[in-house]
Design a protein around this motif. Sequence first.
Motif, PDB file in Angstrom:
ATOM      1  N   UNK A  44       0.826  -1.208   0.000  1.00  0.00           N
ATOM      2  CA  UNK A  44       0.000   0.000   0.000  1.00  0.00           C
ATOM      3  C   UNK A  44       0.858   1.255   0.000  1.00  0.00           C
ATOM      4  N   UNK A  45       0.427   2.245  -0.747  1.00  0.00           N
ATOM      5  CA  UNK A  45       1.141   3.526  -0.761  1.00  0.00           C
ATOM      6  C   UNK A  45       0.195   4.610  -1.260  1.00  0.00           C
ATOM      7  N   UNK A  46       0.587   5.839  -0.940  1.00  0.00           N
ATOM      8  CA  UNK A  46      -0.190   6.971  -1.434  1.00  0.00           C
ATOM      9  C   UNK A  46       0.483   7.455  -2.708  1.00  0.00           C
ATOM     10  N   UNK A  47      -0.254   7.543  -3.767  1.00  0.00           N
ATOM     11  CA  UNK A  47       0.325   8.024  -5.020  1.00  0.00           C
ATOM     12  C   UNK A  47       0.287   9.542  -5.055  1.00  0.00           C
ATOM     13  N   UNK A  48       1.168  10.082  -5.849  1.00  0.00           N
ATOM     14  CA  UNK A  48       1.270  11.534  -5.923  1.00  0.00           C
ATOM     15  C   UNK A  48      -0.060  12.165  -6.350  1.00  0.00           C
ATOM     16  N   UNK A  49      -0.793  11.462  -7.170  1.00  0.00           N
ATOM     17  CA  UNK A  49      -2.062  11.998  -7.648  1.00  0.00           C
ATOM     18  C   UNK A  49      -3.135  12.054  -6.576  1.00  0.00           C
ATOM     19  N   UNK A  50      -2.893  11.455  -5.393  1.00  0.00           N
ATOM     20  CA  UNK A  50      -3.877  11.516  -4.326  1.00  0.00           C
ATOM     21  C   UNK A  50      -4.677  10.243  -4.167  1.00  0.00           C
ATOM     22  N   UNK A  51      -4.245   9.188  -4.871  1.00  0.00           N
ATOM     23  CA  UNK A  51      -4.954   7.919  -4.731  1.00  0.00           C
ATOM     24  C   UNK A  51      -4.223   7.044  -3.727  1.00  0.00           C
ATOM     25  N   UNK A  52      -5.006   6.251  -3.016  1.00  0.00           N
ATOM     26  CA  UNK A  52      -4.422   5.252  -2.123  1.00  0.00           C
ATOM     27  C   UNK A  52      -4.319   3.962  -2.928  1.00  0.00           C
ATOM     28  N   UNK A  53      -3.080   3.580  -3.197  1.00  0.00           N
ATOM     29  CA  UNK A  53      -2.895   2.349  -3.975  1.00  0.00           C
ATOM     30  C   UNK A  53      -2.651   1.195  -3.013  1.00  0.00           C
ATOM     31  N   UNK A  54      -3.532   0.214  -3.062  1.00  0.00           N
ATOM     32  CA  UNK A  54      -3.365  -0.950  -2.187  1.00  0.00           C
ATOM     33  C   UNK A  54      -2.409  -1.954  -2.812  1.00  0.00           C
ATOM     34  N   UNK A  55      -2.560  -2.193  -4.102  1.00  0.00           N
ATOM     35  CA  UNK A  55      -1.577  -3.009  -4.820  1.00  0.00           C
ATOM     36  C   UNK A  55      -1.412  -2.411  -6.206  1.00  0.00           C
ATOM     37  N   UNK A  56      -0.226  -2.638  -6.793  1.00  0.00           N
ATOM     38  CA  UNK A  56      -0.112  -2.407  -8.232  1.00  0.00           C
ATOM     39  C   UNK A  56      -0.419  -3.734  -8.910  1.00  0.00           C
ATOM     40  N   UNK A  57      -0.150  -3.838 -10.181  1.00  0.00           N
ATOM     41  CA  UNK A  57      -0.562  -5.074 -10.839  1.00  0.00           C
ATOM     42  C   UNK A  57       0.567  -6.102 -10.927  1.00  0.00           C
TER      43      UNK A  57
END
Length: 662
Positions: A44-57
């Motif tokens: 999990x990480x916060x993307x610069x665009x403001x989205x909370x990314x739980x997983x990438x692909x």
Amino acid sequence: MAPLLGFLAVLFLLPHCLVRSLADVDFLYNGFQHAANLSLDGSASILRGGALQLTNDSNNLMGHALYDSPVQAVRNDGAVVVSFSTAFVFDIVTIDRNGGHGLAFVMAASKVLPGASAEQYLGLLGKSNQGNSSNHVFAVEFDTVQANGLFNETNGNHVGVDLNSLFSNVSKPAGYFTDDDGKNVSVTLESAQPIQAWVDYDGVTKVLNVTIAPVSVTTTRPRRPLISRAIDLLPIFKQDMYVGFSSSTGKLASSHYILAWSFRTGGGGGVPQVPNPPTPPLSRSAVIKIVALAYAGTLAVIVAAIGLALWLRRRAVLAETLEEWELDHPHRLPYRELYIATKGFKASELLGAGGFGQVYRGVLRRSVGVVAIKRISNNGTQGMREFVAEVASLGRLRHRNLVELRGWCKRGQDLLLVYEYMPNGSLDAHLFCRADEPARPLLTWKQRVKILRGVAAGLLYLHEEWEQVVIHRDVKASNVLLGADMSARLGDFGLARLYEHGADPATTRVVGTLGYMGPELTVTARATTATDVFAFGALLLEVACGRRPIDPATGENLTRRVRDLGAKGDLLRAVDERLGGRYDTEEAKLVLWLGLMCGQSRPEARPSMRQVCQYLDGEADVQEDAVLIFSDVDSFDFGSLASLTWSSRNTMSASSLLGGGR
Ligand SMILES: *[C@@H]1O[C@H](CO)[C@@H](O)[C@H](O)[C@H]1NC(C)=O
Ligand SMILES: *[C@@H]1O[C@H](CO)[C@@H](O)[C@H](O)[C@H]1NC(C)=O
Ligand SMILES: *[C@@H]1O[C@H](CO)[C@@H](O)[C@H](O)[C@H]1NC(C)=O
Ligand SMILES: *[C@@H]1O[C@H](CO)[C@@H](O)[C@H](O)[C@H]1NC(C)=O
Ligand SMILES: *[C@@H]1O[C@H](CO)[C@@H](O)[C@H](O)[C@H]1NC(C)=O
Ligand SMILES: *[C@@H]1O[C@H](CO)[C@@H](O)[C@H](O)[C@H]1NC(C)=O
Ligand SMILES: *[C@@H]1O[C@H](CO)[C@@H](O)[C@H](O)[C@H]1NC(C)=O
């Protein structure tokens, strides 16, 4: 691409500045600008665009994002679960068709989920503790994969409620009911479109509602929930519960995002405000799409630029700078039209090339049928204007034995003349088959006489019957064209004048074709109707004898040959041997005699075209006592002519020639 565009469209459609009361809201993430008060682990990480990314692909990832501090889920008396409401916007982006495995809203007793595994366990639980009541895990799963034989899942796109177990207590195919007609609309979870989910629990009635709807369809909660089930969460919950999200990938992988999230406890019937989705997450697939878009865009720009360049070039090629005078003359055709008619003066459309230039076959859009377009390159612009004036007026000439000039066009140094197309080519080609051309049937004597009569009629029209005298200047077999019925048409009239106009005045150039040029031309350099008659005489002999006026191999002069044979009383031996004697002897004698008559050295001794026509048509009788005078030299010399002895060799009477036959 469509989901991404849909996503962007939604951003514009949504009101961005929702004024809301925060009094009842425990927290609201209107986009995740920073990881404030969130505990992230795994992927999990916060993307610069403001989205909370739980997983990438990437494969086999697991990510959690839980609110820092626990929320009180059970009242102090320990008997009643606190009502809670949460709403969030998630987005599952898959590059390939099949992604996985899903994400879940989770409430757990500890920040670290016990035994959590990836793949179908969604990072919630694991094989060892799956179903164990000591887990204290409540989750609403948004599952994009049907676990093989596990968990009794009905399909690969469902919403389920999990109580300590991944065997969902209740599960429904993802979808929503429309407010208007209650229609069940299915929603594809991993369609890269932002989807809003609402999870509402009433601690008193113990009813759990789960609702979803694509943000592009509605941002208000559909009235009828997808799942509405009485569930007692008291055994699941501890007093303090951590809330947040969990997600995992396996062999199948998607990027899982939370774009906005609101959560509050206490109930009171209030509906948590709609989180406002932030700027779109840039998943790898989105990046790929954007890069692809950028490439496509660049490519499109390049293609467009090339197209524009080609178009400009073509336009420049076709552009015309008209001089004012050009507009004064009729029959002018736009260059563009001729360019299109000849497919850009393509080599495949070339009919022939000669001293004057090239002739192309063309199909004009305006007029019906095929035309021949002659392109003449003229290096001296000097006489162009006068010549065009002449040509334009020649366009008015109409005679069945003249090739019709349909129009003209001047382009720089080039003059383009548009003639009617003659399907049978030139007389020259019929008389003398070139080795590289398919053999043509031999012209019969009848055809030959008809052709000669036609040419004579055409010349007569030019000389005497039109409103002004037109001198052809280049009568020869290759300028006689044959129509479909083998009728003769004289072409290229007046064209030689272009060269006269263009010539340097200091060195008067004689134009015409060797063997057809009257000897006086070398002295006077002035074309007259008599020089046309001389050329026609050469043509008469050429057609009758099937030999060129000057034999290209031996250099033999045809007129002299015929004359010599006549002097020997053997005139008919001059007739084309290929005819094998199949000709009218009287007619043959007449044609040969007339050829010699026109070929006399002194211009004034030659008959006029009208007389020629009369002879050919049998309307005038040959004056048997007329004496023909020739010079032995091919160049005209008044001195030598004056001193010519009236020997039998240089003079002959018609009667001797014709054997007294007529
Ligand atoms: C984080 O929590 C603290 C108190 O728990 C609160 O004051 C602060 O506003 C929160 N920050 C955000 C960004 O929610
Ligand atoms: C995906 O996330 C994992 C874990 O955070 C990281 O190691 C990997 O580099 C990421 N892959 C891509 C393509 O971003
Ligand atoms: C459930 O988990 C607890 C604690 O991890 C463990 O002691 C217990 O044996 C487990 N029960 C079952 C049925 O696995
Ligand atoms: C799974 O489904 C089977 C058959 O429908 C049922 O017997 C079983 O109890 C289910 N398991 C769970 C854990 O719900
Ligand atoms: C769902 O949970 C309720 C308790 O809240 C239980 O009685 C019921 O058997 C569960 N159903 C399934 C299918 O797990
Ligand atoms: C909605 O429709 C699908 C089939 O289109 C069906 O499988 C599903 O059970 C329906 N959902 C509800 C909640 O009725
Ligand atoms: C759940 O949905 C039903 C309607 O289907 C509604 O009457 C009830 O109030 C809802 N409960 C919550 C907690 O939103």
